[in-house]
Design a protein around this motif. Sequence first.
Motif: not given
Length: 197
Positions: A167-168, A172-178, A180-188
């Motif tokens: 997830a970390s 990092h891959y999502a970069g500055d797109d909050p 994408v970061r939020r949705r990725t973390l929600a899936v995990v």
Amino acid sequence: MTPEPATADGGRPLRADARRNRARLLAAAEAVFTAKGTSASTEEVAREAGVGIGTVFRHFPTKEALLEAVYVARLERFAEDTRLLSLGRQPGEALFAFFSRAVEQSAAKNALADALAEAGIDVRTASEGVGRKIQDQVGALLAAAQQAGAVRGDLDLPALLALLVGASHAAHYAGDDPDVRRRTLAVVLDGLRAQVS
């Protein structure tokens, strides 16, 4: 939990003013390295802390020693935050809060770890004691969350830590797109939850 008192090279505890200077230097170094990256100079750290460069080198004879101290202090703070998460929270909420914080802080932690590795410092050895403490605390958070029925029962600590690393990297891959970061973390996090039948 009180951190170990800083000691002089001879093992004697530092005087109160020296402890304050050391703490101010660590806070300044963390701020400078976070804002400008680990290539920032010790002179910049001294300026941020409002002390002379000699004071920096009295406490940290090399930049690598300063980076290592910042890294360990950051982990100590994270260990204390992790310990406090279980107080006044539901077990599942505490575990998910830990996981989210760890992902949020991973970029800065990894930058310090990479700089130490490039300097030839074994990060695992440098952080061995606090790393073990964090793993014990995370294991306790996981066990409590599973016992409360909030987290899937087939998850063990090594798998949880592997997911945290993944997830970390995703953050990092999502970069500055909050978003994408939020949705990725929600899936995990959804994948960690106990399945309701």
